[in-house]
Design an enzyme around this catalytic site. Structure first.
Site, mmCIF file in Angstrom:
data_model
loop_
_atom_site.group_PDB
_atom_site.id
_atom_site.type_symbol
_atom_site.label_atom_id
_atom_site.label_comp_id
_atom_site.label_asym_id
_atom_site.label_seq_id
_atom_site.Cartn_x
_atom_site.Cartn_y
_atom_site.Cartn_z
ATOM 1 N N ARG A 1 0.837 -1.211 0.000
ATOM 2 C CA ARG A 1 0.000 0.000 0.000
ATOM 3 C C ARG A 1 0.865 1.252 0.000
ATOM 4 O O ARG A 1 0.495 2.272 -0.594
ATOM 5 C CB ARG A 1 -0.952 -0.001 1.191
ATOM 6 C CG ARG A 1 -1.967 1.143 1.168
ATOM 7 C CD ARG A 1 -2.996 1.011 2.279
ATOM 8 N NE ARG A 1 -4.049 0.088 1.962
ATOM 9 C CZ ARG A 1 -5.220 0.420 1.416
ATOM 10 N NH1 ARG A 1 -5.454 1.689 1.089
ATOM 11 N NH2 ARG A 1 -6.142 -0.486 1.183
ATOM 12 N N GLU B 1 -9.509 6.120 7.536
ATOM 13 C CA GLU B 1 -8.079 6.360 7.378
ATOM 14 C C GLU B 1 -7.719 7.622 6.594
ATOM 15 O O GLU B 1 -6.754 8.310 6.953
ATOM 16 C CB GLU B 1 -7.433 5.147 6.694
ATOM 17 C CG GLU B 1 -7.447 3.907 7.559
ATOM 18 C CD GLU B 1 -7.017 2.684 6.780
ATOM 19 O OE1 GLU B 1 -5.942 2.138 7.074
ATOM 20 O OE2 GLU B 1 -7.759 2.281 5.860
#
Length: 784
Positions: free
Chosen positions: A322, A725
């Protein structure tokens, strides 16, 4: 703070309505039950974990005979007492619960003491005789790189020829900087309560974001089938990723104690032990080189990202993937290379943390945008705009996903205007010319964050829904509540489907015997996945009620319409609860499961390409800071945020997430410093040495606004977007604003050498280096 929109209908609590967190009143009153609040059962044993004092060593002797003989001790458990597999890892099988032959970090659990009281267990542990053969410890990323020490293979993404493009560019810059880790510092530490049952079954209350993984690991540890272990969690006092995998260690130890002794057992870590034993956000060293033209347009970019994974893999594969996927942030790089080193060190295994590698990857291009602007004498926002994703060929990521929903330019333009960015920037530059020691800085940075688990199989969820004959509804799903408001959002979804007041909907504790094989509540996907699963279950029952009403009243299905707390059947209106009672009397099932799997996503882990994300969430923030260049002290004084939540399920909850995310990100980048000594001992393991933001650190001027025109182009739950997030990365603007303030010492001709977190010590050193360069009349090119 902008007021959330009012309800569009008369249902109290339906979707797109601002509503309080379902636990808020109970939390304020002290009535909300956490695991340590559960009344202690009879004969409860308390557990204490003895830890290694060495970071890397061979365990020569572990004599616990004196521990067993100590007052109050009922059992002492070591690796030799594990009936199953001594492992509680999420993937690789490399996380022993108890140390065996080799110690791999200071704080690794050697054995557990079960006693009548915690004080007795703690005192008894000191009687153990432990002998080590100390081995060389790899502590830092640099040491790991030098030793070729990796937990996982190095990965690369390449598009075009970045090296050639950089070499051919008119201008080139190279930066190397450190990005620090971060402790989760949840208010509730790790805790587990295990209860023995019939036939060897075990019931575990675990403070975990992933009950199913705890179930699997406990069963494996005890050599039991999964059906013999039930895991339950009603709420956590914070998680932030720290309870996604590593809670399984403590649940396993409590469960083993219950199995061995036949008595309930509880383990509750205190703050110091929690910080020493458990993993953190991965710290990184980033090396970035870019070639660009006079306008700041990047023609080639090379990223080398090296992270400290610690002693085991944990979730480091997906976390570092990621980071690679977010090294572009909102910017199109035609020629790009992204290299990721996953370093093995003799420190605690780092783990999931809000953003899951995305923040570290995203900080790298954002820092470079500022460095390029400083080099060219431009406004950093101008350079950012020049490199934004666009249309046609300029809308494909390095991992070959087309950016179809790009609203970053629109958000940036709106925030630039609403925050009065240009005028404030000019005013700050004027202030800095007159102020010798206090310097102000400002930065506007955007966020593009991919939503979905990069491990594609995790993008699924289930739910179980019951409608009772009085018209009340109970919903259970696989998501966990850690303060983020997932339960209230899912309740709102169910209320919306049935058109009933939310007070008629109850969500029960997450349990592995209600909804099996669940995914973790992580990757910002809790509402996306579980909301859709709950919707599916509710729609199944609603369809049965519609079919029954149509048949019972002799009308077409289209004439059955759900209205607030009632159902209109042609010209007749029936209360919802009355229709439910009538359906029951006619033997209509009022219970259903629901299932959802995220569509469209596909991802080839071997080539790091495909569509790992269902969609992107966007946002932008303007941060203004003031820095004392004589001491390094600093403060974020003003923040303006515009964030995309699609069509928000609950604007009040989402605004809270935006604010909390920014503050936590600000802490990561400004105050929260993890320090290991050269022996691998964590020295910052308590509030006395580790500084999270306090109330006084919150910016005095804090303006947040949800992007009003937001609407998810994908068919998510009521067209909403994830919000857990993405807001954390808005705080990159605070770090960049500090760098901007330091840069003013050189009249913005030099960009500071500043690592994260930007602590007063680091700011002071960076300011001193800039001042020395100015005094030595150092050319701008040499200081970049």
């Amino acid at each position: 703070m902008r007021n959330p929109p009012l309800s569009r209908n008369k249902i109290r609590g339906a979707v797109h309505v601002a509503r309080p967190h379902d636990s808020a009143a109970k939390q304020v009153a002290g009535d909300a039950f956490y695991i340590d609040d559960i009344p202690e059962p009879k004969d409860l044993l308390h557990l204490y974990l003895a830890q290694s004092e060495k970071a890397h060593a061979r365990l020569l002797k572990l004599d616990v005979s004196a521990v067993r003989a100590a007052p109050g001790v009922v059992a002492v458990l070591t690796a030799a007492d594990v009936p199953g597999v001594n492992d509680a890892s999420p993937i690789e099988g490399d996380d022993p619960v108890f140390a065996e032959d080799i110690i791999e970090y200071a704080g690794q659990v050697l054995f557990a003491v079960a006693a009548e009281t915690l004080d007795q267990a703690r005192a008894a542990a000191k009687h153990a005789i432990v002998e080590y053969e100390e081995l060389p410890a790899i502590v830092t990323i640099e040491q790991a790189l030098a030793a070729n020490s990796f937990v996982l293979p190095t990965r690369e993404i390449r598009r075009g020829d970045a090296a050639a493009a950089i070499k051919a560019a008119k201008h080139r810059l190279k930066q190397k900087f450190e990005i620090g880790g971060q402790d989760h510092f949840y208010l509730e530490g790790h805790v587990a309560l295990a209860l023995p049952g019939e036939d060897g079954d075990i019931f575990v209350h675990s403070s975990t974001q992933h009950p199913t993984e705890v179930q699997h690991n406990v069963a494996k540890f005890l050599d039991l089938p999964d059906h013999s272990v039930i895991v339950e969690i009603r709420r956590m006092g914070g998680g932030f990723g720290g309870k996604e995998t590593q809670g399984a260690w403590f649940a396993a130890i409590a469960a083993l104690t219950a199995k061995v002794t036949g008595r309930p057992a509880k383990i509750r870590l205190d703050r110091d032990d929690d910080m020493i034993i458990t993993g953190k956000r991965h710290d990184f060293i980033a090396t970035v080189e870019m070639g660009f033209d006079d306008d700041g347009m990047v023609s080639g970019a090379e990223f080398v990202l090296a992270s400290r994974c610690g002693r085991s893999a944990d979730l480091s594969a997906s976390i570092n993937d990621r980071a690679m996927f977010h090294a572009d942030n909102c910017y199109y790089f035609d020629n790009v290379t992204i290299i990721s080193h996953r370093c093995k060190t003799h420190t605690v295994s780092n783990t999931a943390f809000r953003g899951f590698g995305g923040p570290q990857g995203m900080l790298a291009p954002e820092r470079m945008m500022d460095a390029i602007a400083s080099y060219l004498g431009k406004d950093p926002l101008e350079v950012r705009k020049a490199n934004l994703y666009g249309k046609d060929k300029r809308n494909v990521t390095p991992y070959k996903m087309t950016v179809e929903d790009n609203i970053a330019p629109e958000i940036i333009a709106e925030l630039e205007k609403s925050s009065d960015y240009a005028a404030r920037r000019n005013a700050i530059r004027a202030f800095n010319k007159k102020s010798s020691y206090l310097k102000k800085g400002i930065s506007l940075t955007p966020v593009k964050f991919g939503i979905s688990f990069t491990a594609s199989h995790l993008n699924q969820a289930g739910a179980l829904l019951h409608v009772y004959t009085d018209g009340s509804v109970m919903i259970n799903h696989g998501g966990t509540e850690m303060g983020q408001g997932l339960y209230i959002k899912v309740a709102q979804v169910v209320a919306e489907i049935f058109q009933i007041d939310i007070e008629r909907v109850k969500i029960t504790a997450t349990r592995t015997d209600k909804v099996p094989n669940t995914s973790p509540t992580a990757a910002s996907s809790g509402a996306d996945l579980n909301g859709k699963a709950a919707e599916a279950a509710a729609l199944a029952i609603k369809e049965r009620l519609v079919a029954f009403a149509a048949k019972n009243y002799g009308v077409d299905k289209s004439e059955v319409v759900f209205l607030p707390n009632r159902v209109k059947i042609r010209e007749q209106t029936v209360a919802f609860k009355d229709l439910v009672q009538l359906a029951y009397m006619n033997r209509v099932s009022l219970s259903s499961t629901g299932y959802y799997r995220t569509p469209k996503i596909h991802y080839d882990a071997a080539t790091l390409s495909g569509r790992p994300f269902y969609y992107f969430a966007y946002g932008a923030a303007v941060s203004e800071v003031i820095v004392d260049t004589l001491t390094g002290e600093n403060k974020v004084v003003a923040v303006d945020i515009l964030h995309d939540t699609g069509k928000s399920l609950n604007p009040a909850i989402d605004l809270g997430q935006i604010e909390g995310g920014y503050i936590q990100g600000m802490g990561w980048l400004t105050t929260e410093e993890l320090y290991y000594d050269d022996k691998g001992i964590l020295k910052t393991h308590a509030p006395s040495t580790y500084k999270i933001p306090a109330c006084s650190d919150r910016p005095e001027k804090f303006k947040m606004k949800i992007f009003e025109r937001g609407e998810n182009v994908e068919e998510t739950i009521f067209r909403s977007k994830a919000v857990g997030e993405p807001p954390l990365m808005l705080a990159i603007s605070a770090f960049n604003a500090i760098a901007d303030a330091i840069s003013s010492i050189a009249d913005y001709r030099l960009y500071p050498d500043l690592d994260a977190p930007a602590t007063p010590e680091r700011i002071l050193k960076a300011a001193q280096r800039i001042a020395e360069a100015v005094n030595n009349d150092k050319p701008a090119e040499a200081a970049q």
